[in-house]
Design a protein around this motif. Structure first.
Motif, PDB file in Angstrom:
ATOM      1  N   HIS A  97      38.443  72.284  39.480  1.00 13.06           N
ATOM      2  CA  HIS A  97      38.716  71.263  38.475  1.00 13.06           C
ATOM      3  C   HIS A  97      37.413  70.614  38.057  1.00 13.06           C
ATOM      4  N   TYR A 125      43.542  53.983  25.719  1.00 17.15           N
ATOM      5  CA  TYR A 125      42.803  52.966  26.470  1.00 17.15           C
ATOM      6  C   TYR A 125      42.867  51.606  25.767  1.00 17.15           C
ATOM      7  N   ARG A 131      37.823  69.332  42.777  1.00 16.34           N
ATOM      8  CA  ARG A 131      37.130  68.775  41.619  1.00 16.34           C
ATOM      9  C   ARG A 131      35.639  68.890  41.867  1.00 16.34           C
ATOM     10  N   GLU A 186      43.121  68.625  30.278  1.00 18.12           N
ATOM     11  CA  GLU A 186      43.682  67.290  30.531  1.00 18.12           C
ATOM     12  C   GLU A 186      43.275  66.359  29.404  1.00 18.12           C
ATOM     13  N   LEU A 187      43.980  66.452  28.286  1.00 16.43           N
ATOM     14  CA  LEU A 187      43.605  65.654  27.125  1.00 16.43           C
ATOM     15  C   LEU A 187      44.313  64.309  27.145  1.00 16.43           C
ATOM     16  N   GLY A 188      43.565  63.262  26.897  1.00 13.01           N
ATOM     17  CA  GLY A 188      44.143  61.927  26.835  1.00 13.01           C
ATOM     18  C   GLY A 188      43.920  61.331  25.454  1.00 13.01           C
ATOM     19  N   ARG A 189      42.722  60.791  25.276  1.00 13.53           N
ATOM     20  CA  ARG A 189      42.364  60.101  24.042  1.00 13.53           C
ATOM     21  C   ARG A 189      42.704  60.879  22.781  1.00 13.53           C
ATOM     22  N   HIS A 199      35.710  67.595  35.035  1.00  9.06           N
ATOM     23  CA  HIS A 199      35.943  66.640  33.936  1.00  9.06           C
ATOM     24  C   HIS A 199      34.631  65.912  33.724  1.00  9.06           C
ATOM     25  N   ALA A 255      46.690  63.262  29.888  1.00 12.28           N
ATOM     26  CA  ALA A 255      46.092  62.294  30.817  1.00 12.28           C
ATOM     27  C   ALA A 255      46.761  60.928  30.617  1.00 12.28           C
ATOM     28  N   LYS A 276      46.608  58.100  31.884  1.00  9.45           N
ATOM     29  CA  LYS A 276      45.917  56.818  31.883  1.00  9.45           C
ATOM     30  C   LYS A 276      45.544  56.342  30.479  1.00  9.45           C
ATOM     31  N   ASP A 298      48.524  64.730  33.613  1.00 12.04           N
ATOM     32  CA  ASP A 298      47.378  64.548  34.511  1.00 12.04           C
ATOM     33  C   ASP A 298      47.425  63.105  34.970  1.00 12.04           C
ATOM     34  N   GLY A 350      39.453  66.825  30.434  1.00 10.71           N
ATOM     35  CA  GLY A 350      39.707  66.429  29.041  1.00 10.71           C
ATOM     36  C   GLY A 350      38.412  66.044  28.367  1.00 10.71           C
ATOM     37  N   GLY A 351      38.462  64.974  27.592  1.00 11.70           N
ATOM     38  CA  GLY A 351      37.229  64.426  27.041  1.00 11.70           C
ATOM     39  C   GLY A 351      37.026  64.572  25.557  1.00 11.70           C
ATOM     40  N   SER A 404      34.317  61.372  28.591  1.00 10.25           N
ATOM     41  CA  SER A 404      35.296  61.067  27.556  1.00 10.25           C
ATOM     42  C   SER A 404      34.598  60.803  26.226  1.00 10.25           C
TER      43      SER A 404
END
Ligand SMILES: *Cc1c(COP(=O)(O)O)cnc(C)c1O
Length: 386
Positions: free
Chosen positions: A185, A364, A137, A266-269, A187, A46, A48, A67, A227-228, A190
């Motif tokens: 989809h 972030y 979604r 969709e992994l970000g953090r 989500h 992800a 962002k 993502d 993600g999350g 987070s």
């Protein structure tokens, strides 16, 4: 505990972000290894969470997809060398310009969030003589145990199409010639640390899949669970790498996959959070009547999470002289009362010029920096380059 090249920091103007490249690579390797234990699990980073081009290069080199939630992010993913067939694009308000960019690149999938959006994609895809792949979604009505500002899977949130309206939506799009529905989809939010929240999402997905199969005889080839996964903000040194094994297992155990169904994450953090720190100098120590303030040269414009979500970050004095402790409110220079990094924090005694590391700032952090008060955006330095 510190693994910082503090002698190198001495010559660098603060504040700045410092990225531990070794930790980032280890984290990506671990996530890849744990995902590979399950058939057909795909990770899309992800963007962002952190769109620093060097970070994206490393993630691209590790083979992850992307993502995206804006046209700019689609472009950043392509610029980093991420293949279009690994790019997914979500967002409630994709503009025509953004859709055109993604259509021209022929990305893997549009995660669509409303019927008018699908209609516009259909119209534009016809112009490009393409059939755009879409996943709906779904807003699953599943609560995540996290801060209210970062929960996304409830009916009151603006995201996705409510699961109760799903069949009707599928009915409305089935005659559109230039879109192909390839998946669903989800989500839910987070910084989620309760694996039960992901299990609850799986239960809802199972219900939805059963309904679609029995009512519409529909089985879709892709499930994207979003993600999350959270990180340990309180003990980053003890837990530098999140428990990807437990995370993927939660899905393996609870999600009832149809044969051949691909599962997307969709992994970000969790991928970038622990590898970044915000480095700042103490400008002044100021005594009030009831408080002692450490005023530092980083502000909420450099790292907004504490002001925005009352987020906790570990703070370390990298240049402490001794072990004697004192209690501080650690604040920035910005003209806002919310410009506070920590309240009543007990730390080794600080003095003007001390260098602090604000940990777990890789996600972030730099990505959300802004220029309020005519401040320069923070620069970034990488462990491999210092
Ligand atoms: C923000 C976001 C993510 C990533 O969330 P993390 O908590 O950073 O893993 C994934 N999918 C969508 C659609 C998002 O908006």
């Amino acid at each position: 505990m510190s693994t910082f090249p503090i002698n190198k920091f001495a010559n660098i103007e603060t504040p700045f972000y410092y990225y531990n490249v070794e930790l980032l690579k280890e984290t990506l390797e671990c996530a890849n290894k744990e995902a590979a234990k399950h058939d057909d699990y795909h990770i899309h980073y992800a963007i962002k969470a952190n769109f620093n081009p060097k970070v994206l290069q490393i993630i691209s080199a590790a083979g992850l997809g992307a993502d995206c939630v804006s046209g700019g992010e689609v472009k950043a993913a392509l610029d980093a060398g991420i293949a279009p067939e690994k790019i997914v694009f979500a967002g409630v308000g994709k503009t025509e310009k953004e859709l055109r960019l993604a259509l021209a690149a022929d990305i893997f999938c549009f995660n669509v969030e409303s019927l008018p959006e699908v209609e516009l994609i259909n119209e534009l895809a016809a112009e490009y003589s393409r059939i755009a792949r879409i996943a709906i979604r779904v807003n699953p009505g599943v609560a995540a145990h996290t801060h209210a500002n970062i929960t996304t899977g409830l009916a009151e949130n603006k995201f996705g199409i409510n699961y109760e309206l799903l069949e009707e939506t599928i009915g409305s799009i089935k005659n559109l010639k230039n879109v192909e529905l390839i998946g669903l989809h989800f989500h839910i939010g987070s910084q989620i640390l309760e694996m039960n929240d992901f299990a609850a999402l799986c239960d809802r997905i199972n219900e939805i899949q059963d309904t679609l199969e029995s009512n519409l005889n529909l089985v879709l080839p892709n499930i994207n669970v979003g993600g999350g996964l959270g990180i340990d903000y309180h003990q980053p040194a003890k837990n530098p790498i999140p428990d990807f094994s437990a995370y993927f297992d939660a899905y393996a155990t609870n999600l009832k996959r149809r044969s051949g169904q691909q599962v997307h994450f969709e992994l970000g953090r969790s991928l970038v959070g622990q590898c970044g720190s915000l480095i700042s100098r103490v400008t002044y120590i100021k005594r009030g009547t009831c408080k002692q303030f450490a005023i530092i040269d980083a502000g909420m414009n450099d790292l907004v999470r504490p002001a925005l979500y009352q987020a906790y970050h570990e703070i370390e004095n990298l240049t402490a002289d001794g072990t004697e402790q004192d209690v501080y409110d650690i604040v920035g220079p910005i003209c806002e009362s919310s410009d506070v990094f920590a309240k009543e924090r007990s730390l080794p005694v600080m003095k003007r010029g001390d260098i602090l590391a604000i940990h777990s700032a890789g996600a972030y952090g730099e990505a959300m920096a802004f220029g309020y008060n005519c401040r320069e955006l923070p620069k970034a330095y990488f462990s491999t380059e210092l």
